[in-house]
Design an enzyme around this catalytic site. Structure first.
Site, mmCIF file in Angstrom:
data_model
loop_
_atom_site.group_PDB
_atom_site.id
_atom_site.type_symbol
_atom_site.label_atom_id
_atom_site.label_comp_id
_atom_site.label_asym_id
_atom_site.label_seq_id
_atom_site.Cartn_x
_atom_site.Cartn_y
_atom_site.Cartn_z
ATOM 1 C CB SER A 144 -9.757 -1.438 3.477
ATOM 2 O OG SER A 144 -10.263 -2.648 2.991
ATOM 3 C CD GLU A 153 -6.283 0.948 1.854
ATOM 4 O OE1 GLU A 153 -6.140 -0.092 2.512
ATOM 5 O OE2 GLU A 153 -6.883 1.002 0.781
ATOM 6 N NE ARG A 161 -3.894 -1.943 -0.093
ATOM 7 C CZ ARG A 161 -3.603 -3.124 -0.658
ATOM 8 N NH1 ARG A 161 -2.455 -3.306 -1.298
ATOM 9 N NH2 ARG A 161 -4.470 -4.099 -0.641
HETATM 10 C C1 LIG Z 1 -15.612 0.104 -2.504
HETATM 11 C C2 LIG Z 1 -14.097 0.290 -2.565
HETATM 12 C C3 LIG Z 1 -13.270 -0.812 -2.663
HETATM 13 C C4 LIG Z 1 -11.874 -0.642 -2.715
HETATM 14 N N1 LIG Z 1 -11.080 -1.758 -2.808
HETATM 15 C C5 LIG Z 1 -9.738 -1.625 -2.855
HETATM 16 C C6 LIG Z 1 -8.889 -2.770 -2.923
HETATM 17 O O1 LIG Z 1 -9.357 -3.900 -2.967
HETATM 18 N N2 LIG Z 1 -7.547 -2.577 -2.959
HETATM 19 C C7 LIG Z 1 -6.997 -1.327 -2.930
HETATM 20 O O2 LIG Z 1 -5.766 -1.232 -2.966
HETATM 21 N N3 LIG Z 1 -7.773 -0.226 -2.877
HETATM 22 C C8 LIG Z 1 -9.117 -0.338 -2.833
HETATM 23 N N4 LIG Z 1 -9.911 0.785 -2.736
HETATM 24 C C9 LIG Z 1 -9.295 2.117 -2.676
HETATM 25 C C10 LIG Z 1 -9.227 2.850 -4.039
HETATM 26 O O3 LIG Z 1 -10.181 2.354 -4.924
HETATM 27 C C11 LIG Z 1 -7.849 2.749 -4.690
HETATM 28 O O4 LIG Z 1 -6.864 3.239 -3.831
HETATM 29 C C12 LIG Z 1 -7.793 3.534 -6.019
HETATM 30 O O5 LIG Z 1 -6.651 3.180 -6.732
HETATM 31 C C13 LIG Z 1 -7.790 5.040 -5.832
HETATM 32 O O6 LIG Z 1 -7.792 5.619 -7.121
HETATM 33 P P1 LIG Z 1 -8.549 6.973 -7.415
HETATM 34 O O7 LIG Z 1 -8.355 7.299 -8.838
HETATM 35 O O8 LIG Z 1 -9.964 6.919 -6.946
HETATM 36 O O9 LIG Z 1 -7.705 7.974 -6.513
HETATM 37 P P2 LIG Z 1 -8.226 9.164 -5.582
HETATM 38 O O10 LIG Z 1 -9.053 8.598 -4.485
HETATM 39 O O11 LIG Z 1 -8.826 10.233 -6.396
HETATM 40 O O12 LIG Z 1 -6.837 9.660 -4.976
HETATM 41 C C14 LIG Z 1 -6.098 8.842 -4.101
HETATM 42 C C15 LIG Z 1 -4.665 9.366 -4.027
HETATM 43 O O13 LIG Z 1 -4.035 9.183 -5.294
HETATM 44 C C16 LIG Z 1 -3.606 10.445 -5.797
HETATM 45 N N5 LIG Z 1 -3.801 10.426 -7.248
HETATM 46 C C17 LIG Z 1 -4.894 10.009 -7.932
HETATM 47 N N6 LIG Z 1 -4.690 10.144 -9.252
HETATM 48 C C18 LIG Z 1 -3.433 10.643 -9.397
HETATM 49 C C19 LIG Z 1 -2.638 11.029 -10.515
HETATM 50 N N7 LIG Z 1 -3.070 10.919 -11.776
HETATM 51 N N8 LIG Z 1 -1.385 11.527 -10.271
HETATM 52 C C20 LIG Z 1 -0.911 11.647 -9.009
HETATM 53 N N9 LIG Z 1 -1.616 11.307 -7.924
HETATM 54 C C21 LIG Z 1 -2.864 10.822 -8.121
HETATM 55 C C22 LIG Z 1 -4.447 11.487 -5.103
HETATM 56 O O14 LIG Z 1 -3.791 12.744 -5.064
HETATM 57 C C23 LIG Z 1 -4.587 10.859 -3.729
HETATM 58 O O15 LIG Z 1 -3.420 11.122 -2.986
HETATM 59 C C24 LIG Z 1 -11.305 0.648 -2.683
HETATM 60 C C25 LIG Z 1 -12.170 1.772 -2.587
HETATM 61 C C26 LIG Z 1 -13.552 1.593 -2.523
HETATM 62 C C27 LIG Z 1 -14.437 2.799 -2.435
#
Ligand SMILES: Cc1cc2nc3c(=O)[nH]c(=O)nc-3n(C[C@H](O)[C@H](O)[C@H](O)COP(=O)(O)OP(=O)(O)OC[C@H]3O[C@@H](n4cnc5c(N)ncnc54)[C@H](O)[C@@H]3O)c2cc1C
Length: 354
Positions: A245, A346, A168
């Protein structure tokens, strides 16, 4: 590039809490990302990069600076296969929906990301916390990350070893937090590659099978298991109004683990744990939460624990960020009292005064 003002952020996140962005821009081209970053620099505005908003808790006061929502699209396979004909490079825009990419890889019979089916968010978000589930993590397949380096104002391609992936974490959420805006991610997948059936839930799902499942069947199984745990975004299911999570599984040294296991034994309990890197053990955060007096469905005002998964904190509908934080604090406190372990959240906290 259009810069908007006072844009509500809650609808752009899966937890649906938080205030507005003072300035906001949605960017589809690399040049626009550069221009927007320059705008923030010139006007001395704090910058935050938003992907799919699935790993965020936005403060009720919102974000005082500029939010850049990365919407760069496109999935290409530049040099489709290597000499052996099996390894395929996918170059994917940071704004592509992660699960759409997984679906496409599976349709092309390319293995490596199928166990990550159903994870919400954008492709650009996946390297940040080295997204993982059901026996795979993106560090297994990422070859390189193309990013705008805000420190030197130039576009760079970071090979996998430079990304510092661990459980992570990566340089993007630790040592170099805020330095890079991810523009594209290059994943190397294997056409017809070996199946990953490491996780107990998945093995159980296919226990009766005489022949190995296809990638498409694994994808469907993962999505089904995720749905049953409220870990798939399904319209109408209140249990998925979350950030996934909320706590990381603690990684303990052997000595710390021994101490914890002894505490559990004295209560007649056995704590689930898994080997981690460097003589460490990863302990189930869900188990710790549930054995500290917090059952699934436990509510504190408009925030509660998911009825399907002890690690997901849910906005019941009208929760504010402060309600989520209150529940988080109570759980952290309870687990620390019971087990002497401080659970690490997380999700990323945006706009909070720390
Ligand atoms: C129902 C649910 C289930 C999930 N299951 C999992 C799982 O099984 N495993 C897991 O690891 N995670 C899980 N997650 C967490 C999440 O989906 C992941 O961490 C996902 O990759 C976040 O991506 P995002 O585009 O939504 O990022 P955001 O939530 O928009 O941002 C998260 C972080 O990434 C940064 N970021 C995003 N895009 C960029 C970019 N282009 N450049 C630089 N920084 C960036 C943001 O600044 C922030 O710091 C889950 C979430 C939910 C709601």
């Amino acid at each position: 590039m259009t810069i908007q003002e006072y844009v509500p952020l809650a609808p752009l996140t899966t937890l649906h809490v938080g205030g507005s962005a003072r300035y906001f821009a949605e960017l589809r081209r690399e040049d626009d990302v550069r221009e927007a970053a320059q705008f923030a620099k010139t006007h001395d505005l704090p910058l935050f990069v938003l992907g799919g908003g699935s790993n965020l808790v936005v403060a009720d006061s919102g974000w005082p600076g500029l939010i850049l929502r990365i919407a760069i699209g496109g999935i290409t396979t530049p040099n489709a296969t290597d000499a052996s004909g099996t390894s395929v490079l996918f170059s994917v825009g940071a704004g592509v929906n992660w699960d759409d990419f997984v679906a496409q890889a599976v349709v092309q019979n390319c293995a490596g990301v199928e166990c990550l089916s159903g994870i919400p968010g954008s492709v650009g978000g996946t390297p940040v916390q080295n997204v993982g589930a059901y026996g795979q993590e993106v560090a297994d397949t990422i070859e390189s990350v193309r990013a705008l380096d805000l420190k030197d104002d130039r576009i760079v391609v970071l090979p996998k070893p430079a990304c510092g992936f661990r459980y992570r974490t990566s340089i993007f959420n630790t040592t170099e937090r805020g330095r890079y805006i991810i523009l594209r991610v290059n994943y190397r997948l294997k056409r017809g590659g070996a199946l990953t059936l490491k996780y107990a839930d998945l093995q159980k799902h296919f226990a009766e099978r005489k022949t190995p499942p296809s990638l498409a069947e694994i994808r469907e199984a993962v999505r089904e298991i995720r749905r049953s745990k409220g870990m798939l975004i399904v319209p109408g299911d209140d249990d998925c109004r979350s950030a996934g999570s909320f706590f990381k599984n603690p990684v303990l040294s052997e000595a710390q683990f021994k101490d914890l296991a002894e505490r559990a034994e004295s209560k007649g309990l056995e704590i689930p744990s898994y080997p981690a890197l460097d003589a460490q053990r990863k302990v189930s955060a869900a188990w710790l939460v549930e054995h500290s007096g917090f059952s699934k469905g436990y509510a504190l005002g408009p925030a509660r624990i998911s009825s399907k998964h002890a690690l997901a904190l849910i906005n019941r509908g009208d929760a504010k960020a402060s309600d989520i934080v209150r529940l988080k604090d109570e759980i952290q406190h309870g687990v620390q009292e019971a087990w002497g372990i401080l659970l690490e959240p997380e999700p990323v906290f945006v706009g909070f005064q720390i």
